[in-house]
Motif scaffolding. Sequence first.
Motif, PDB file in Angstrom:
ATOM      1  N   GLY A   8       0.666  -1.232  -0.259  1.00 45.50           N
ATOM      2  CA  GLY A   8       0.032  -0.364  -0.382  1.00 45.50           C
ATOM      3  C   GLY A   8       1.174   1.377   0.463  1.00 45.50           C
ATOM      4  N   ARG A   9       0.352   2.749  -0.664  1.00 45.36           N
ATOM      5  CA  ARG A   9       0.897   3.684  -0.859  1.00 45.36           C
ATOM      6  C   ARG A   9       2.519   3.925   0.392  1.00 45.36           C
ATOM      7  NH1 ARG A   9       2.462   6.206  -6.374  1.00 45.36           N
ATOM      8  NH2 ARG A   9       2.756   8.519  -5.111  1.00 45.36           N
ATOM      9  N   GLU A  10       0.532   4.457   1.226  1.00 48.79           N
ATOM     10  CA  GLU A  10       1.055   5.438   2.191  1.00 48.79           C
ATOM     11  C   GLU A  10       1.798   4.234   3.077  1.00 48.79           C
ATOM     12  OE1 GLU A  10       0.663   8.450   3.266  1.00 48.79           O
ATOM     13  OE2 GLU A  10       0.105   8.583   0.840  1.00 48.79           O
ATOM     14  N   ALA A  11       1.832   3.196   3.643  1.00 41.18           N
ATOM     15  CA  ALA A  11       2.871   2.929   4.103  1.00 41.18           C
ATOM     16  C   ALA A  11       3.847   2.401   3.880  1.00 41.18           C
ATOM     17  CB  ALA A  11       2.087   1.381   3.600  1.00 41.18           C
ATOM     18  N   VAL A  12       4.271   2.161   2.440  1.00 42.16           N
ATOM     19  CA  VAL A  12       5.227   2.543   1.636  1.00 42.16           C
ATOM     20  C   VAL A  12       6.441   3.646   1.938  1.00 42.16           C
ATOM     21  CG1 VAL A  12       6.983   2.228   0.005  1.00 42.16           C
ATOM     22  CG2 VAL A  12       5.081   1.093  -0.282  1.00 42.16           C
ATOM     23  N   LEU A  13       5.445   4.966   1.751  1.00 41.11           N
ATOM     24  CA  LEU A  13       5.546   6.697   1.842  1.00 41.11           C
ATOM     25  C   LEU A  13       5.975   6.503   3.629  1.00 41.11           C
ATOM     26  CD1 LEU A  13       3.465   8.125  -0.164  1.00 41.11           C
ATOM     27  CD2 LEU A  13       5.849   7.578  -0.862  1.00 41.11           C
ATOM     28  N   GLU A  14       5.049   5.750   4.278  1.00 38.16           N
ATOM     29  CA  GLU A  14       4.925   6.743   6.180  1.00 38.16           C
ATOM     30  C   GLU A  14       6.285   5.508   6.572  1.00 38.16           C
ATOM     31  OE1 GLU A  14       3.305   7.724   8.703  1.00 38.16           O
ATOM     32  OE2 GLU A  14       4.470   7.052   9.804  1.00 38.16           O
ATOM     33  N   TYR A  15       6.828   4.235   6.063  1.00 36.75           N
ATOM     34  CA  TYR A  15       7.480   3.501   6.547  1.00 36.75           C
ATOM     35  C   TYR A  15       8.978   3.886   5.955  1.00 36.75           C
ATOM     36  CZ  TYR A  15      10.428  -0.475   7.755  1.00 36.75           C
ATOM     37  OH  TYR A  15      11.363  -1.576   7.846  1.00 36.75           O
ATOM     38  N   ILE A  16       8.944   3.959   4.801  1.00 40.25           N
ATOM     39  CA  ILE A  16      10.281   5.524   4.371  1.00 40.25           C
ATOM     40  C   ILE A  16      10.782   6.597   5.681  1.00 40.25           C
ATOM     41  CG2 ILE A  16      11.386   7.007   2.395  1.00 40.25           C
ATOM     42  CD1 ILE A  16       9.875   5.421   0.347  1.00 40.25           C
ATOM     43  N   ARG A  17       9.416   7.419   5.903  1.00 35.93           N
ATOM     44  CA  ARG A  17       9.957   8.591   7.062  1.00 35.93           C
ATOM     45  C   ARG A  17      10.265   7.645   8.227  1.00 35.93           C
ATOM     46  NH1 ARG A  17       5.342  10.318   4.045  1.00 35.93           N
ATOM     47  NH2 ARG A  17       3.571   9.292   5.489  1.00 35.93           N
ATOM     48  N   LYS A  18       9.840   6.635   8.752  1.00 37.09           N
ATOM     49  CA  LYS A  18      10.783   5.833   9.876  1.00 37.09           C
ATOM     50  C   LYS A  18      11.470   5.162  10.071  1.00 37.09           C
ATOM     51  CE  LYS A  18       8.252   1.880  12.621  1.00 37.09           C
ATOM     52  NZ  LYS A  18       7.341   1.087  12.642  1.00 37.09           N
ATOM     53  N   ILE A  19      12.519   4.551   8.420  1.00 31.01           N
ATOM     54  CA  ILE A  19      13.744   4.480   8.727  1.00 31.01           C
ATOM     55  C   ILE A  19      14.094   5.758   8.883  1.00 31.01           C
ATOM     56  CG2 ILE A  19      12.988   1.527   8.355  1.00 31.01           C
ATOM     57  CD1 ILE A  19      13.839   3.299   4.944  1.00 31.01           C
ATOM     58  N   TRP A  20      13.864   6.939   7.812  1.00 30.43           N
ATOM     59  CA  TRP A  20      15.012   7.860   8.276  1.00 30.43           C
ATOM     60  C   TRP A  20      15.014   8.226   9.474  1.00 30.43           C
ATOM     61  CZ3 TRP A  20      19.515   9.556   6.740  1.00 30.43           C
ATOM     62  CH2 TRP A  20      19.111  10.994   7.040  1.00 30.43           C
ATOM     63  N   ALA A  21      13.932   8.872  10.195  1.00 27.47           N
ATOM     64  CA  ALA A  21      14.074   9.257  11.279  1.00 27.47           C
ATOM     65  C   ALA A  21      15.042   8.477  12.220  1.00 27.47           C
ATOM     66  CB  ALA A  21      12.270   9.437  12.002  1.00 27.47           C
ATOM     67  N   ALA A  22      14.704   6.890  12.408  1.00 33.57           N
ATOM     68  CA  ALA A  22      15.666   6.027  12.893  1.00 33.57           C
ATOM     69  C   ALA A  22      17.142   6.224  12.818  1.00 33.57           C
ATOM     70  CB  ALA A  22      15.152   4.523  12.305  1.00 33.57           C
ATOM     71  N   MET A  23      17.252   6.650  11.064  1.00 33.91           N
ATOM     72  CA  MET A  23      18.789   5.983  11.320  1.00 33.91           C
ATOM     73  C   MET A  23      19.106   7.662  11.829  1.00 33.91           C
ATOM     74  SD  MET A  23      19.235   5.655   6.946  1.00 33.91           S
ATOM     75  CE  MET A  23      18.609   3.533   6.440  1.00 33.91           C
ATOM     76  N   GLU A  24      18.632   8.840  11.103  1.00 32.17           N
ATOM     77  CA  GLU A  24      18.571  10.095  11.449  1.00 32.17           C
ATOM     78  C   GLU A  24      18.952  10.129  13.276  1.00 32.17           C
ATOM     79  OE1 GLU A  24      18.743  13.638   9.626  1.00 32.17           O
ATOM     80  OE2 GLU A  24      16.275  13.977  10.084  1.00 32.17           O
ATOM     81  N   ALA A  25      18.325   9.504  14.011  1.00 30.99           N
ATOM     82  CA  ALA A  25      18.719   9.219  15.466  1.00 30.99           C
ATOM     83  C   ALA A  25      19.887   8.726  15.927  1.00 30.99           C
ATOM     84  CB  ALA A  25      17.023   8.695  16.251  1.00 30.99           C
ATOM     85  N   ALA A  26      19.242   7.620  15.647  1.00 33.60           N
ATOM     86  CA  ALA A  26      20.978   7.331  15.010  1.00 33.60           C
ATOM     87  C   ALA A  26      22.756   7.931  14.955  1.00 33.60           C
ATOM     88  CB  ALA A  26      21.097   5.606  14.322  1.00 33.60           C
ATOM     89  N   ILE A  27      22.278   9.291  14.451  1.00 34.12           N
ATOM     90  CA  ILE A  27      23.673   9.346  14.419  1.00 34.12           C
ATOM     91  C   ILE A  27      23.736  10.234  14.914  1.00 34.12           C
ATOM     92  CG2 ILE A  27      23.940  11.284  12.532  1.00 34.12           C
ATOM     93  CD1 ILE A  27      22.936  10.308  10.396  1.00 34.12           C
ATOM     94  N   ASP A  28      22.678  11.426  15.166  1.00 34.40           N
ATOM     95  CA  ASP A  28      22.366  11.546  16.736  1.00 34.40           C
ATOM     96  C   ASP A  28      22.676  11.291  17.645  1.00 34.40           C
ATOM     97  OD1 ASP A  28      21.657  13.869  14.913  1.00 34.40           O
ATOM     98  OD2 ASP A  28      19.704  13.805  15.739  1.00 34.40           O
ATOM     99  N   ARG A  29      22.232  10.535  18.381  1.00 38.11           N
ATOM    100  CA  ARG A  29      22.931   9.589  19.654  1.00 38.11           C
ATOM    101  C   ARG A  29      24.702   9.481  19.158  1.00 38.11           C
ATOM    102  NH1 ARG A  29      18.531   5.914  18.802  1.00 38.11           N
ATOM    103  NH2 ARG A  29      20.082   4.691  18.485  1.00 38.11           N
TER     104      ARG A  29
END
Length: 458
Positions: A203-224
Amino acid sequence: MRTSLFDLFKIGIGPSSSHTMGPMRAARAFVQRLESAGQLEETAEVAAELYGSLALTGIGHGTDRAVLLGLAGERPEETDPETAAARIAAVRHSGRLPLLGRREIPFDEARHLCFHKDLVLPGHPNGMRFSARRADGSLVAREVYYSVGGGFIQREGEKPADQAARPAVPYPFASAAELLETGERASLSVWQLMLENESALNGREAVLEYIRKIWAAMEAAIDRGLSTHGILPGGLNVQRRAPRLMARVRDGNRNDLFRGMDSVNAFAMAVNEENAAGGRVVTAPTNGAAGVIPAVMRYYRENFSGPSETHPERAIERFFLTAAAVGVLFKENASISGAEVGCQGEVGVAASMAAAGLVAAFEGSNAEIENAAEIAMEHHLGMTCDPIAGLVQIPCIERNALGAVKAINACRLAMQGEGAHKVSLDQVIKTMYETGLDMQARYKETSLAGLAVNAVEC
Ligand code: SF4
């Protein structure tokens, strides 16, 4: 196309997707199957045996702790890395394990968790055998699992989960040549084509939401990682360097020509220092290579995604969808397992995915995407996996910084090229796989050769 963006980018914990996340998922899958078969209540004893690379580097990679957590029913994406050590200590101290979080059984680690360092199971270098027994010692169930890289697992006699039947996708591709042909025929960019395929699966919305989620997790790892000082666990006394590198970037001369490269190094190392410390990271496509893709995207965001860009999130979508398309090609035509093909299959694949993604962020053509992915892998060919003391620290942390810089350079070379190139992405994927299979086993995540034996542990 059997592999999805959701399979390649998985939120989990460090330090290894194949040696931590895979074994945790396998241990949990085994006890879940006991429960589904109504066998959990009669199980009085569970044993896990580790083979090949898992046995040789399992302690340094946290496989022992991962198996305990998995048997206790924990999932890598939900496990709290801050409190996991306390739960493991409780099992070790009490000698009792809460099977699937609810049935307590005795667990003596020396007897119930065995490392067979001189044995390899036939299916893959990362093999595990789980057994469940009744109180009278009779066997309830015994199953073999393989951790095949990037947190993917495969139960013996069964197709891997990512190869199970899935809905048909509108633009299937089995090779880079097919991907280019399909894109041309449908007048679609790689990311558009990939979005259509992923939307058909999830589903398109789930895909775009998942991309936002993994990018947020990656940014959090960088910042930590950029704000955490100290020594990494494991006994090698490796100092975290990312915060100091970043401070020099922030406080240094803004005209320093090395500034951009310094920041990429800091971003990549921040993620891999978090990974080495057992923190929360995203497989990209593995934990050992988890720093390359976030570092390249953060570099793009900080330098090229300014206030003039109307929809900065579109560049993130183009980046991850394109990187995933390249990851699919490597996963389905070669391997992303260091134990199977060496580090070319981990950091090399991550660099190839990142190079392709960066071209897409810049709205380059499909031909440039293919060329960038090819260049990035071509110059990782033959790279072995020889982590010192079996820890995902040396050479892994710096290697991610080098992989990220190579990815950016591959993007630049491809976008400044004339379009023609001699080696295709399909040829380099085939070459990577064959080189990996020809590589002696001791250079593939065993810590029996290379830096692991020639560098003095201190
Ligand atoms: S050397 Fe490469 S493949 Fe091996 S553990 Fe380190 S990052 Fe992973």
